[in-house]
Design an enzyme around this catalytic site. Structure first.
Site, PDB file in Angstrom:
ATOM      1  CG  HIS A 106      -1.870   1.175   1.221  1.00 39.48           C
ATOM      2  ND1 HIS A 106      -3.013   1.176   0.445  1.00 39.48           N
ATOM      3  CD2 HIS A 106      -1.850   2.368   1.874  1.00 39.48           C
ATOM      4  CE1 HIS A 106      -3.665   2.312   0.634  1.00 39.48           C
ATOM      5  NE2 HIS A 106      -2.990   3.050   1.488  1.00 39.48           N
ATOM      6  CG  ASP A 142      -6.004  -0.216   2.366  1.00 39.20           C
ATOM      7  OD1 ASP A 142      -5.839  -1.272   1.738  1.00 39.20           O
ATOM      8  OD2 ASP A 142      -6.364   0.841   1.818  1.00 39.20           O
ATOM      9  CB  CYS A 707     -45.327  -0.150 -27.626  1.00 36.88           C
ATOM     10  SG  CYS A 707     -44.097   0.636 -26.579  1.00 36.88           S
TER      11      CYS A 707
END
Length: 818
Positions: A106, A142, A707
């Protein structure tokens, strides 16, 4: 030690290579799937070495690990997982499986700056010390125990790029190798992260990188460098968005002989000097910006802002000057009618033809392999100066479009991870609506909220129309060869096909469409529509007409079909993606740009479509998507003077209002598809089983939200009773349930208001004397389910005989053959 490397990127590739060099056995590399036929660098390296390489698109579904994936991983026998950089969600069954667990890299000193934009925020906060952490993976974000950290000094003028290249990349690779060595030796610590000082920041995106000028010079500098190069800090200057690059803190000796530049919101005007643009904080101190980028992507030295505006040329390096000299010689060899090529020389006005374009593109490749041009690049940059600037931007890597940033709503559903954009899509970017306004879109299956969706405002409509107009009049779309335009639409269709299961899943949860039907019809027919119209792009032709009356016969009339310009599209909720496709595909094939308003209750497939269109390479501004209310967004589009045509599908009442608004505003062209009440007539000589099947499908297909549904069935009296019995038998066989269940025949109605309307519709039918044979009520379960309904003995004067239900309601009337 037996190691599984899980991740991607050049960083992952370097870690992998160093671990192999250290003598570790890499038993498997787990990386992302190939993108556009190109493997990730980590995959390329592993495959070259013959290391087993796995490219799983996902590791888990609905939060649960995929057993087959986990089994393949476990079969490698890894003793340690190494995650140098990984964008995928790895299940804990994998994280905890190896003997030694898993370690992750990281790029910050945890617990500070948890999250995906750690380097950006290290600079934005003005940290004096940065670095990286290698930690033991756990089920948090983390948050795992720290194994190893390395610090570095953060230079006052560092950018994301400089600190990454200088320290975080090279030392991070070494750190990962050292961490593995400590584990192998049994010396790796597990230091619990402290709670004190822990921070988590959001991902930096373009829309939230705008500059707040009410800060000190140091804070402004940190903001600009923290967003350099991606996403880029910006501000409005002279009516356009300007992005700032190359910020440094400076002393007071730099402002001599400068020219003032007004910057809205700044404590005082900026100063354009010979060395760049000087900016002032609210503390009176200064910073210097070296380069500026305009909205059209052109970058200039800030010192030349007033000299030639957005068209100013970036100063060439010695190597680039050499390249320019070679290019001028190439132009000279092609343009034989030109005595000397100048900056203002226009390639086509000087006699070049299409074959010359092909030659020019190939000559560029020979001179600079890193400058890969497409034919349209030449058509977009016809003067030598513009051509060279474009080539230089490509050589410097400055012409690449910003990676599309999408703030996804992620859901594990239908055995897949569904990634749904939820913001407005304007000028190639997903952005929040003005004022951050949102509304909730609802899953009709259970009535729960899917997500918050941005709610477009009037200013957003204006921005979208302006973006579409600019893309049509000034962008590459309007100048593009029709065949290249078709190629992009084909690519869009291919991407839709690759994402068809995801699109069908979104359609099911957002509109209630049965998944299997959505996959085949809603999505499948949409893909076919785009492919069909992609083939029309280079086949749109005019005609010539001889004039016999003219003497002598030297006159000719001809028609030339040209795109209209900005088209507004307003679509309904019954087939969200297919209605988009029917209107948008033809619009784009003809070379128009568009602003589309999806139905407010079903916006999500339109936004996913926008994401795929951007990834297909359609230029910014060509497609704009505005979720919002019809009363506001639809009305604004109807009234907007820069919209040249509007297509609408919906109710007759609204259609009349739209036609009037379009006429009053600028007499824009209008295409309307409005309500109907189509009949189905069944005579006594029919094939009864076939007639029942046709009757069922014509009424109940897509929950009756169709429709072209048969609004009334006229059944000859002699077979009426037999027909009715068979229809009711079939209705009772229909399975009502979750649209994602593959055995479901009938899903929920689209939204609550429509469900309520159907209940009221049936109540009116009963009140007026029609016979309710079955159904007519809401299903007693969560969600917006309505029973398939059959009415008979319906007379012409009744409400249900005249008005469209737009739902699963069969209206039967008898007739006697004369």
């Amino acid at each position: 030690m037996k190691i599984a490397v899980i991740g991607q990127s050049l960083f992952g590739q370097e870690v992998y290579k160093k671990l192999r060099k250290e003598g570790h056995m890499i038993v498997g590399v787990f990386t992302i799937p190939d993108k556009d036929g190109k493997a990730d660098p980590l995959a390329t390296e592993a495959e070259k070495d013959g290391v087993p390489t796995f490219k799983f698109p996902r590791w888990r579904v609905k939060g649960k690990a995929i057993a087959e994936v986990v089994d393949q991983y476990k079969a490698t026998g890894a003793e340690l997982n190494v995650l140098p950089f990984c964008s995928q969600f790895i299940p804990m069954e994998v994280i905890d499986h190896p003997k030694h667990g898993s370690i992750i890299y990281h790029p910050s000193l945890l617990p500070r700056h948890r999250g995906a934009s750690a380097i950006n925020w290290t600079l934005i906060h003005g940290d004096k010390v940065g670095g990286f952490t290698i930690f033991w993976a756990d089920d948090g974000l983390d948050t795992g125990p720290i194994l190893l950290q390395r610090e570095c000094h953060v230079d006052p003028n560092d950018t994301v790029n400089t600190i990454y290249k200088r320290f975080l990349f090279p030392e991070g690779v070494k750190g990962m190798v050292e961490a593995v060595r400590l584990i192998a030796e049994g010396k790796a610590p597990r230091i619990v992260q402290p709670q004190e000082g822990a921070t988590y920041e959001c991902i930096q995106k373009k829309e939230n990188a705008n500059i707040d000028w009410n800060q000190s010079a140091e804070a402004l500098h940190n903001w600009i460098r923290g967003n350099d190069k991606v996403p880029g800090a910006w501000a409005e200057i002279d009516g356009q968005k300007i992005t700032f690059y190359g910020s440094t803190l400076v002393g007071n000796d730099i402002v001599a002989n400068g020219q003032l530049l007004e910057i809205p919101g700044a404590s005082q005007p900026g100063m354009v000097t010979k060395t760049g643009l000087v900016l002032f904080g609210n503390d009176g101190k200064m910073l210097l910006v070296k380069n500026l980028q305009f909205e059209d992507g052109k970058m200039i030295p800030a010192a030349r802002y007033f000299q030639s505006g957005s068209s100013a040329a970036v100063k060439l390096t010695a190597e680039e000057e050499t390249f320019a000299t070679k290019m001028k010689a190439v132009w000279q060899s092609i343009l034989t009618n030109v005595s000397q090529v100048e900056d203002s020389t226009d390639f086509f006005k000087s006699g070049a033809a299409s074959m010359d374009v092909v030659r020019l593109v190939e000559e560029v490749k020979l001179c600079a392999s890193s400058c890969q041009l497409q034919n349209e690049d030449v058509y977009m940059n016809t003067t030598f100066q513009d051509f060279m600037q474009m080539c230089v931007r490509k050589l410097r890597g400055e012409d690449n479009d910003e990676e599309l940033i999408v703030d996804y709503v992620e859901k594990e559903i239908n055995k897949m991870t569904v990634m749904m954009p939820h913001q407005l899509f304007i000028k190639g970017e997903f952005v929040d609506a003005e004022g951050g306004k949102t509304y909730k879109t609802i899953n009709p299956t259970d009535g729960t909220v899917i997500c918050d969706v941005s709610l477009a405002q009037t200013s957003d409509v204006n921005k979208a129309v302006a973006a579409a107009k600019e893309a049509f009049e000034e962008g590459e779309w309007g100048k593009m060869n029709p065949r290249d335009r078709g190629r992009l639409i084909y690519k869009l269709a291919d991407l839709m096909e690759q994402h068809q299961e995801e699109l069908a899943t979104i359609e099911a949860i957002d509109s209630g469409a049965v998944y299997t039907l959505a996959l085949k019809t809603h999505v499948g027919m949409s893909i076919q529509t785009f492919r069909y119209f992609a083939g029309w792009c280079d086949k749109i032709q005019g005609s010539t007409i001889p004039i016999n009356q003219a003497r002598p016969n030297r006159n000719l009339t001809f028609t030339k079909k040209e795109p209209i310009g900005v088209c507004a599209i307003v679509i309904p909720w019954n087939y969200p993606l297919m209605m988009l496709a029917w209107k948008a595909a033809a619009c784009l094939a003809a070379g128009n740009t568009m602003v589309l308003k999806p139905a407010q209750v079903t916006p999500l497939t339109a936004l996913k479509f926008a994401e795929l269109a951007a990834k297909a390479g359609l230029p910014k501004g060509v497609i704009n998507i505005l979720p919002g209310s019809g009363a506001l967004v639809g009305q604004c589009l109807s009234d907007h003077p820069d919209v040249r045509k509007l297509g609408f599908t919906g109710s007759t009442e609204v259609g009349k209002h739209i036609m009037k608004s379009c006429a009053v505003s600028n007499i824009k062209k209008v295409s309307l598809e409005l309500g109907g009440k189509s009949p189905l007539i069944i005579c006594s000589d029919c094939d009864m089983d076939k007639a029942v099947r046709m009757g069922m499908s014509s009424v109940f297909f897509n929950k009756g939200e169709n429709c072209i549904a048969a609004g009334r069935l006229f059944v000859e009296d002699s077979i009426h009773d037999q027909f009715l019995v068979k229809v009711v038998e079939e209705v009772k066989k229909m399975k009502i349930g979750d649209p994602l269940d593959r055995s479901t025949d009938h899903g929920p109605q689209n939204h609550k208001a429509h469900l309520d309307k159907l209940v009221e519709y049936c109540q009116i039918g009963v009140k007026e004397g029609a016979t309710l044979v079955c159904g007519g009520k809401q299903v007693q379960r969560p969600g917006f389910f309505f029973e398939p309904t059959v009415f008979t003995d319906v007379q012409d004067h009744m409400y249900i005989a005249k008005e469209e239900s737009f739902g699963p309601v069969m209206i039967i009337s008898k007739f006697k053959m004369m």
